[in-house]
Design an enzyme around this catalytic site. Sequence first.
Site, short mmCIF file in Angstrom:
data_model
loop_
_atom_site.label_atom_id
_atom_site.label_comp_id
_atom_site.label_asym_id
_atom_site.label_seq_id
_atom_site.Cartn_x
_atom_site.Cartn_y
_atom_site.Cartn_z
N HIS A 185 -43.87 94.28 43.94
CA HIS A 185 -45.24 94.34 43.43
C HIS A 185 -45.18 94.64 41.92
CE1 HIS A 185 -49.10 96.30 42.58
NE2 HIS A 185 -49.58 95.52 43.52
N VAL B 131 -46.32 96.77 39.85
CA VAL B 131 -46.06 98.12 39.29
C VAL B 131 -44.65 98.61 39.59
CG1 VAL B 131 -48.44 98.97 39.23
CG2 VAL B 131 -47.04 99.39 41.26
N LYS B 132 -43.92 97.89 40.43
CA LYS B 132 -42.58 98.35 40.81
C LYS B 132 -41.58 98.03 39.70
CE LYS B 132 -43.84 99.86 44.90
NZ LYS B 132 -45.19 99.33 45.10
N ILE B 133 -40.29 98.30 39.97
CA ILE B 133 -39.29 98.25 38.89
C ILE B 133 -39.02 96.82 38.44
CG2 ILE B 133 -36.86 98.77 38.37
CD1 ILE B 133 -37.43 101.39 39.99
#
Length: 388
Positions: A187, A189-191
């Site tokens: 997603h 917002v993930k890394i």
Amino acid sequence: MADIPYGRQSISDDDIAAVEAVLRSDWLTQGPAIERFERMVAERCGARYAVAVSNATAALHIACLGMDIGPGDLVWTVPNTFVASANCARYCGADVDFVDIDADTFNLSLDALRAKLAQAERLGRLPDLLIPVHFAGQSCQMAEIASLAERYGFGVLEDASHAIGGSYGGAPVGSCRHSDAVVFSFHPVKIITSGEGGMVLTNDPALRQRLLRLRSHGITRDAGQMQGEAEGDWCYQQLELGYNYRLTDLQAALGCSQLERLDAFVARRRRLQAAYRNALSDLPLRMARQLPETDPAWHLLVVRLEQPQWRKPMFDALRARGVLVNVHYQPIYQQPYYRQLGFPPGLCPEAEAYYQRALSLPLYFDLSDEAFDRVIAAFRTSLSEVAS
Ligand SMILES: Cc1ncc(COP(=O)(O)O)c(C=O)c1O
């Protein structure tokens, strides 16, 4: 001045070129980028297999199904996570229960797990599967969890949605050394991101075959898996009820390009995490204790304020100053859906105490030093107002 979000993606010209190349190719989905992405992630993490799917929620769902979780089974996870970590068990018709967190790491508490297992053994209702969540990017204590899994006979599925690029005991998160399977989320917002996207990693060839089928309607085209003789090369067989959980090649190409940047992403996140610790060290709050055996990727920057009554005014004051803080997480069992399943208030006191004090501050690759300074100034001013 522009608002500063708590997290966001970083998209480079190379990322855009990788997606554009797929748009100009023959395959928008079910093409070669998927296998390339799977191979790259598996190699990077030291796992034998990786199966890409449309998001981590789907990954958790088919991982549970692949591990034969169904009605009558019991799945444990922590309350301090996104609802998907528990919902996956409910999709399979299984029951869910929650293990409390550790007040210092904000991750699953080994003491709470040991006590709950001893009690469950006495009651004759041990879990079939545990889903430890590597909260904020720091791995849970997987060696200890694996030895408890061995002793009590439950499976282990790591929810590493926050944790790609981190390591535990010298091995990358995702290696499946101490678990049956590991799930990542991509997603935004993930890394790293593929827009939406998820992956299941495993070292078990039979589980991999099952996951491949489940992500695509339960269908196989492999003659070795078919029942009876295939009538011709056009034949496929649906062997079980599966889903359309496929990732597209557009997403996979973005994922591959982002994976090339993983080291840079994680290095910046670690530097920012250290800078936050330094800049906030004199204030009445604490951040997650980092265990010596972990090298976290740091997806989230969570501060635990000393006083619960500061949290809402701090949230509002920081947002008013353009710092778009967030809260991770309200204990899952406080959600109305889980409340109506009968989970009582007070079930996990540490998770509740943590939630009342938690604030997530901005942490992402493109957070500039100037924006970081603005966050620190806004935080200090807001806390001095709120705590006075
Ligand atoms: C711990 C955890 N598990 C699972 C998920 C679900 O991920 P996705 O949005 O890729 O379905 C998330 C997403 O926020 C998460 O934080």
